[in-house]
Scaffold this active site. Structure first.
Site, PDB file in Angstrom:
ATOM      1  N   MET A  30       0.847  -1.203   0.000  1.00 41.18           N
ATOM      2  CA  MET A  30       0.000   0.000   0.000  1.00 41.18           C
ATOM      3  C   MET A  30       0.878   1.247   0.000  1.00 41.18           C
ATOM      4  O   MET A  30       0.420   2.339   0.354  1.00 41.18           O
ATOM      5  CB  MET A  30      -0.930  -0.013   1.220  1.00 41.18           C
ATOM      6  CG  MET A  30      -1.903  -1.192   1.181  1.00 41.18           C
ATOM      7  SD  MET A  30      -3.386  -0.927   2.143  1.00 41.18           S
ATOM      8  CE  MET A  30      -2.695  -0.749   3.768  1.00 41.18           C
ATOM      9  N   GLU A  35      12.075  -0.185   4.583  1.00 41.83           N
ATOM     10  CA  GLU A  35      12.978  -1.317   4.322  1.00 41.83           C
ATOM     11  C   GLU A  35      12.283  -2.669   4.391  1.00 41.83           C
ATOM     12  O   GLU A  35      12.739  -3.627   3.774  1.00 41.83           O
ATOM     13  CB  GLU A  35      14.136  -1.300   5.319  1.00 41.83           C
ATOM     14  CG  GLU A  35      15.247  -0.366   4.915  1.00 41.83           C
ATOM     15  CD  GLU A  35      16.318  -0.344   5.985  1.00 41.83           C
ATOM     16  OE1 GLU A  35      16.690  -1.419   6.488  1.00 41.83           O
ATOM     17  OE2 GLU A  35      16.755   0.771   6.321  1.00 41.83           O
ATOM     18  N   HIS A  37       9.310  -3.402   3.167  1.00 38.63           N
ATOM     19  CA  HIS A  37       8.800  -3.652   1.818  1.00 38.63           C
ATOM     20  C   HIS A  37       9.949  -4.025   0.872  1.00 38.63           C
ATOM     21  O   HIS A  37       9.832  -4.926   0.044  1.00 38.63           O
ATOM     22  CB  HIS A  37       8.116  -2.400   1.256  1.00 38.63           C
ATOM     23  CG  HIS A  37       6.903  -1.946   2.021  1.00 38.63           C
ATOM     24  ND1 HIS A  37       6.876  -0.775   2.734  1.00 38.63           N
ATOM     25  CD2 HIS A  37       5.680  -2.493   2.152  1.00 38.63           C
ATOM     26  CE1 HIS A  37       5.680  -0.616   3.279  1.00 38.63           C
ATOM     27  NE2 HIS A  37       4.926  -1.650   2.950  1.00 38.63           N
ATOM     28  N   GLY A 146       4.795 -10.307   3.929  1.00 38.59           N
ATOM     29  CA  GLY A 146       5.576 -10.231   5.159  1.00 38.59           C
ATOM     30  C   GLY A 146       4.936 -10.974   6.316  1.00 38.59           C
ATOM     31  O   GLY A 146       3.715 -10.941   6.486  1.00 38.59           O
ATOM     32  N   GLN A 152      -2.689 -12.112   7.625  1.00 40.42           N
ATOM     33  CA  GLN A 152      -2.889 -11.841   6.207  1.00 40.42           C
ATOM     34  C   GLN A 152      -2.223 -12.904   5.334  1.00 40.42           C
ATOM     35  O   GLN A 152      -2.839 -13.463   4.420  1.00 40.42           O
ATOM     36  CB  GLN A 152      -2.326 -10.462   5.872  1.00 40.42           C
ATOM     37  CG  GLN A 152      -2.178 -10.177   4.398  1.00 40.42           C
ATOM     38  CD  GLN A 152      -1.793  -8.737   4.138  1.00 40.42           C
ATOM     39  OE1 GLN A 152      -2.642  -7.865   4.194  1.00 40.42           O
ATOM     40  NE2 GLN A 152      -0.534  -8.472   3.854  1.00 40.42           N
ATOM     41  N   SER A 184       6.900  -0.296  10.054  1.00 36.70           N
ATOM     42  CA  SER A 184       5.511  -0.195   9.600  1.00 36.70           C
ATOM     43  C   SER A 184       5.285   1.190   9.028  1.00 36.70           C
ATOM     44  O   SER A 184       5.848   2.173   9.530  1.00 36.70           O
ATOM     45  CB  SER A 184       4.564  -0.402  10.794  1.00 36.70           C
ATOM     46  OG  SER A 184       3.268   0.051  10.470  1.00 36.70           O
TER      47      SER A 184
HETATM   48  P1  AMP Z   1       1.539  -2.874   3.466  1.00 39.43           P
HETATM   49  O1  AMP Z   1       2.062  -1.850   2.548  1.00 39.43           O
HETATM   50  O2  AMP Z   1       1.564  -2.477   4.900  1.00 39.43           O
HETATM   51  O3  AMP Z   1       0.239  -3.471   3.018  1.00 39.43           O
HETATM   52  O4  AMP Z   1       2.589  -4.074   3.404  1.00 39.43           O
HETATM   53  C1  AMP Z   1       2.921  -4.669   2.181  1.00 39.43           C
HETATM   54  C2  AMP Z   1       3.708  -5.915   2.450  1.00 39.43           C
HETATM   55  O5  AMP Z   1       4.882  -5.600   3.188  1.00 39.43           O
HETATM   56  C3  AMP Z   1       2.921  -6.937   3.299  1.00 39.43           C
HETATM   57  O6  AMP Z   1       3.159  -8.241   2.808  1.00 39.43           O
HETATM   58  C4  AMP Z   1       3.503  -6.732   4.667  1.00 39.43           C
HETATM   59  O7  AMP Z   1       3.408  -7.867   5.500  1.00 39.43           O
HETATM   60  C5  AMP Z   1       4.957  -6.420   4.327  1.00 39.43           C
HETATM   61  N1  AMP Z   1       5.608  -5.724   5.434  1.00 39.43           N
HETATM   62  C6  AMP Z   1       5.153  -4.638   6.094  1.00 39.43           C
HETATM   63  N2  AMP Z   1       5.990  -4.325   7.105  1.00 39.43           N
HETATM   64  C7  AMP Z   1       6.993  -5.250   7.071  1.00 39.43           C
HETATM   65  C8  AMP Z   1       8.167  -5.478   7.871  1.00 39.43           C
HETATM   66  N3  AMP Z   1       8.472  -4.698   8.896  1.00 39.43           N
HETATM   67  N4  AMP Z   1       8.953  -6.507   7.541  1.00 39.43           N
HETATM   68  C9  AMP Z   1       8.647  -7.324   6.496  1.00 39.43           C
HETATM   69  N5  AMP Z   1       7.566  -7.167   5.709  1.00 39.43           N
HETATM   70  C10 AMP Z   1       6.751  -6.143   5.994  1.00 39.43           C
END
Ligand code: AMP
Length: 285
Positions: A30, A35, A37, A146, A152, A184
């Site tokens: 999103m 880092e 991502h 992640g 999820q 995050s």
């Molecule tokens: P989001 O943009 O928050 O929807 O996350 C996109 C992807 O990045 C998802 O698969 C998350 O689980 C992963 N992700 C977010 N934060 C982290 C993190 N700290 N370490 C590893 N993967 C992450």
């Protein structure tokens, strides 16, 4: 790096990559990239040759419209980070590209009853729907998610199996700041004080890890210690602290072959999550 705003452009680039013999790797996000991502991108590159990242803030997975409105967005910075990380194409659709008065949604039963699903009704329906659509648009061989969002990735894994989606799902470890806070996109909402308080989440997992390594298997006992540790950070509220089976995501009384300890808490209005996978006789991640 290609920036595709339409489904047609995305499919064309994927078709060409495939025709050139490349395997397609996919990292859905999103945006507000950090880092965490980017670590997903480097894992994807180990499994595939043409890496597609999607950046789409998916309104239908936000159960709180205020959370959607204030979700951080910086697409220019995201594109430059994605390019530096070696992404081949970013799919950056508008809402109108993704949703045209939809009547069809993808849902999950039972896997969303606990953890985040319990306090965010409709969230995983939004996630399953958008991930299915993205899988249909990109048609990746491999997709990386992640562990940070453990419920999820488990739901997506089961959904791909149930719906026979030909994609292999890879789980990437949680990337953390030096002091342990899980990275995050929401961390930027934290004040300096809340940022310090929020450390209690990762610290509580370390407490649990020590307890488990000493042989504790009672989930009630582990949760009690985790709760005491999280309370030291004075969060505004604790949403949940649960230990569930990885398979069913249902609470368990004693640790099983593969269990997940997960917690969510609010620091101000920012809700943060963290978790640990506990594998019997093996490692704790
Ligand atoms: P989001 O943009 O928050 O929807 O996350 C996109 C992807 O990045 C998802 O698969 C998350 O689980 C992963 N992700 C977010 N934060 C982290 C993190 N700290 N370490 C590893 N993967 C992450």
């Amino acid at each position: 790096m290609i920036t595709a705003k339409t489904i047609e452009e995305t499919r064309k680039a994927v078709r060409e990559a495939r025709a050139a013999g490349k395997e397609i790797g996919f990292v859905p996000t999103m945006g507000a990239l950090h880092e965490g991502h980017l670590s997903l991108v480097s894992i994807a590159k180990k499994h595939a040759d043409f890496i597609v990242m999607s950046i789409f803030v998916n309104r239908i997975q936000f159960n709180d419209p205020k959370d959607f409105d204030k979700y951080p967005r910086d697409f220019d910075k995201d594109l430059s980070l994605a390019e530096k990380a070696g992404v081949d194409m970013v799919f950056l659709p508008d809402e109108t590209v993704m949703y045209n008065n939809p009547l069809t949604f993808v849902d999950t039963s039972s896997l969303d009853r606990y953890l985040c699903g319990a306090s965010r009704p409709g969230h995983f329906r939004g996630v399953c729907t958008v991930v299915t659509k993205l899988f249909n648009i990109v048609q990746p061989d491999t997709a990386v998610f992640g562990q940070k969002d453990i419920q999820q990735v488990r739901i997506v894994e089961k959904m791909a199996e149930d719906l026979n989606i030909p994609v292999s799902i890879i789980i990437a470890p949680i990337r953390r700041e030096n002091d342990g806070l899980a990275m995050s996109s929401r961390n930027i909402h934290l004040s300096n004080e809340q940022r310090k308080q929020a450390l209690c989440l990762s610290e509580s997992l370390q407490t649990a890890k020590k307890l488990i390594e000493k042989g504790e298997t009672s989930t009630a006992a582990i949760i009690r210690e985790v709760e005491a540790e999280i309370k030291k950070g004075s969060p505004d509220s604790i949403d949940y602290i649960s230990i569930v089976s990885y398979e069913t995501l249902e609470p368990i009384k004693t640790l099983s072959t593969k269990s997940v300890l997960a917690a969510a808490a609010f620091f101000g209005s920012t809700r943060l999550i963290d978790n640990m996978i506990i594998t019997e006789g093996d490692s704790i991640q």
